[in-house]
Motif scaffolding. Structure first.
Motif, short mmCIF file in Angstrom:
data_model
loop_
_atom_site.label_atom_id
_atom_site.label_comp_id
_atom_site.label_asym_id
_atom_site.label_seq_id
_atom_site.Cartn_x
_atom_site.Cartn_y
_atom_site.Cartn_z
N ASP A 165 -39.65 38.81 37.42
CA ASP A 165 -38.67 38.47 38.15
C ASP A 165 -38.24 39.01 39.56
O ASP A 165 -38.12 38.72 40.57
CB ASP A 165 -37.38 37.90 37.56
N GLN A 166 -38.03 40.38 39.28
CA GLN A 166 -37.67 41.43 40.26
C GLN A 166 -38.85 41.68 41.20
O GLN A 166 -38.61 41.55 42.54
CB GLN A 166 -37.35 42.67 39.77
N LEU A 167 -40.09 41.59 40.80
CA LEU A 167 -41.30 41.56 41.56
C LEU A 167 -41.32 40.52 42.51
O LEU A 167 -41.59 40.72 43.67
CB LEU A 167 -42.59 41.76 40.80
N SER A 168 -40.89 39.24 41.76
CA SER A 168 -41.18 37.93 42.75
C SER A 168 -39.98 38.22 43.85
O SER A 168 -40.57 37.87 45.05
CB SER A 168 -40.88 36.88 42.01
N THR A 169 -38.78 38.69 43.75
CA THR A 169 -37.95 38.77 44.36
C THR A 169 -38.29 39.78 45.64
O THR A 169 -37.91 39.66 46.79
CB THR A 169 -36.43 39.16 43.76
N ALA A 170 -38.94 40.84 45.28
CA ALA A 170 -39.40 41.76 46.15
C ALA A 170 -40.65 41.49 46.99
O ALA A 170 -41.16 42.18 47.75
CB ALA A 170 -39.71 42.95 45.34
N GLY A 171 -41.12 40.25 46.79
CA GLY A 171 -42.19 39.70 47.63
C GLY A 171 -43.78 39.77 46.84
O GLY A 171 -44.43 39.39 47.38
N CYS A 172 -43.59 39.97 45.87
CA CYS A 172 -44.83 40.08 44.97
C CYS A 172 -45.19 38.78 44.55
O CYS A 172 -44.42 38.14 43.88
CB CYS A 172 -44.85 40.99 43.59
N ASP A 173 -46.53 38.06 44.92
CA ASP A 173 -46.98 36.83 44.84
C ASP A 173 -48.27 36.92 44.09
O ASP A 173 -48.97 35.77 43.92
CB ASP A 173 -46.80 36.08 45.98
N HIS A 174 -48.66 38.18 43.49
CA HIS A 174 -50.04 38.29 43.08
C HIS A 174 -49.99 37.44 41.57
O HIS A 174 -49.45 37.86 40.73
CB HIS A 174 -50.37 39.69 42.68
N TYR A 191 -58.82 48.85 43.55
CA TYR A 191 -57.97 48.74 42.57
C TYR A 191 -56.42 49.10 42.90
O TYR A 191 -55.37 48.21 42.52
CB TYR A 191 -58.29 49.30 41.13
N ARG A 192 -56.20 50.40 43.17
CA ARG A 192 -55.12 50.90 43.47
C ARG A 192 -54.35 50.35 44.61
O ARG A 192 -53.19 50.11 44.84
CB ARG A 192 -55.29 52.33 43.78
N ALA A 193 -55.02 49.81 45.50
CA ALA A 193 -54.57 49.10 46.87
C ALA A 193 -54.11 47.83 46.35
O ALA A 193 -53.46 46.88 47.46
CB ALA A 193 -55.62 49.02 48.07
N THR A 194 -54.27 47.25 45.41
CA THR A 194 -53.93 45.77 44.82
C THR A 194 -52.15 45.73 44.90
O THR A 194 -51.73 44.88 45.32
CB THR A 194 -54.25 45.31 43.59
N ILE A 195 -51.78 47.16 44.82
CA ILE A 195 -50.04 47.02 44.55
C ILE A 195 -49.70 47.44 45.85
O ILE A 195 -49.83 48.44 46.41
CB ILE A 195 -49.83 47.88 43.47
N ASP A 196 -48.64 46.69 46.38
CA ASP A 196 -47.87 47.04 47.78
C ASP A 196 -46.88 48.09 47.16
O ASP A 196 -46.27 47.84 46.08
CB ASP A 196 -47.32 45.73 47.81
N PRO A 197 -46.51 49.29 47.67
CA PRO A 197 -45.94 50.20 47.36
C PRO A 197 -44.42 49.90 47.20
O PRO A 197 -43.83 50.43 46.45
CB PRO A 197 -46.18 51.40 48.39
N ARG A 198 -44.06 48.88 48.06
CA ARG A 198 -42.81 48.38 47.95
C ARG A 198 -42.42 47.60 46.68
O ARG A 198 -41.43 47.79 46.13
CB ARG A 198 -42.57 47.24 48.92
N TRP A 199 -43.51 47.10 45.85
CA TRP A 199 -43.14 46.47 44.41
C TRP A 199 -42.52 47.58 43.55
O TRP A 199 -41.88 47.29 42.64
CB TRP A 199 -44.44 45.82 44.00
N ARG A 200 -43.04 49.00 43.78
CA ARG A 200 -42.65 49.80 42.71
C ARG A 200 -41.18 50.63 42.87
O ARG A 200 -40.73 51.27 42.17
CB ARG A 200 -43.56 51.19 42.96
N SER A 201 -40.50 49.83 43.96
CA SER A 201 -39.27 50.27 44.10
C SER A 201 -38.15 49.11 43.30
O SER A 201 -36.96 49.46 43.31
CB SER A 201 -38.81 50.18 45.72
N VAL A 202 -38.49 48.29 42.65
CA VAL A 202 -37.93 47.38 41.92
C VAL A 202 -37.03 48.11 41.08
O VAL A 202 -37.64 49.13 40.39
CB VAL A 202 -38.37 46.16 41.69
N PRO A 203 -35.77 47.92 40.83
CA PRO A 203 -34.98 48.70 39.63
C PRO A 203 -35.68 48.56 38.33
O PRO A 203 -35.47 49.78 37.78
CB PRO A 203 -33.86 47.57 39.47
#
Length: 307
Positions: A260-269, A229-241
């Protein structure tokens, strides 16, 4: 044959009026003839080397939970039998949350709160007022979601669909309030204890010093569930403003802007983004935010839910 459980299949099981006949004490004389038996075995979730499975028999109604490790079925976790005896209480509320959330993240059909929560709620005793406050709104949304989709046949006799869903909500787990059941931590793991014997006997296999419940395997399975469950999230996504400038207790976060910010950061989940942009209920957005913030399930809900 064992098959994977998708939303539509779970929905049919939970809403099938045949499944509810025994639980609603519909008299046998209401039938023109004996109803047919229906056996189903479903894989609900796989984590690590083990799978959580349910074996169901309808008419008579029996649900049995197992862990499977490879080709081996481990001892029963719990069962709910309306005809004879039942030992259903298996999960802590927090465990059910992790299980249902991970399943939802893996299958876009299994929204959370959704059908898996509705199916397994009868195996999850609520032992504190805090659990009741958090769980009832979740189950209400899960049951409401089940009504979406092609209508299922109504019974010739007995309760209607709304009546059946109301029964599920009002009889969360056959628990009388303040019955004395509490979860306690021991060397074996979390176990369910009863403060006073009410004459019926314990309603769980997962009691302290139980020689039947597979405590070590269950602990391993839940550790794997939480890790996945925790590994689902890329740590980089948590850096969005939006996540850096807002906290879990503030209400000024805009879910659409965050998506929108997550999508820009590469989140496609698809499940995470849908929970932010098009939730079935605010509770779906709330659990997705807990995931993104790295919080334990229920952390944000405890700040928002009231009786």
């Amino acid at each position: 044959m064992v098959i994977s459980a998708g939303r539509d299949l779970i929905r049919r099981i939970v809403l099938d009026y045949g499944f509810w006949d025994g639980y609603l004490d519909r008299p046998w004389e209401d039938f023109d003839d004996d109803p047919p038996e229906l056996a189903t075995e479903l894989v609900l979730l796989t984590a690590g080397a083990m799978s959580l499975e349910v074996r169901m028999l309808q008419n008579p109604n029996l649900m049995t939970l197992f862990l499977r490790q490879g080709d081996e079925l481990l001892p029963e976790l719990g069962y709910d039998d309306d005809c004879a005896q039942f030992l259903p209480w298996t999960f802590r509320w927090l465990e059910l949350e992790y299980i249902a959330r991970l399943a939802a993240l893996r299958d876009v059909q299994l929204r959370h709160p959704g059908p898996l929560l509705a199916l397994l709620s009868r195996f999850t005793p609520l032992t504190t007022d805090e659990e009741v406050r958090a769980a009832r709104p979740m189950l209400a949304v899960a049951l409401d979601l089940l009504t979406e989709g092609p209508p299922l046949p109504e019974p010739r006799f007995g309760p209607t669909l709304p009546e059946r869903l109301a029964y599920q909500l009002d009889h969360w787990d056959c628990r009388e309030l303040r019955s004395g059941y509490r979860w306690t931590s021991s060397a074996e793991g979390w176990a369910l204890t009863e403060a006073e014997n009410n004459g019926w006997g314990s309603l769980t296999i997962r009691s302290p010093d139980s020689g039947e419940f597979p405590f070590p395997q269950w602990a391993t399975f839940m550790n794997d569930v939480v890790a996945a469950y925790r590994a689902t999230i890329d740590p980089r996504w948590r850096s969005v403003p939006a996540l850096r400038t807002s906290t879990s207790t503030r209400d000024d976060l805009d879910p659409m802007e965050l998506a929108d910010q997550l999508s820009t950061a590469g989140c496609d989940h698809p499940v995470v983004l849908r929970a932010l942009r098009d939730p079935i209920d605010p509770l779906e957005t709330t659990w997705a935010l807990e995931l993104l913030y790295g919080e334990e399930p229920g952390a944000r809900l405890r700040n928002r839910l009231v009786e």
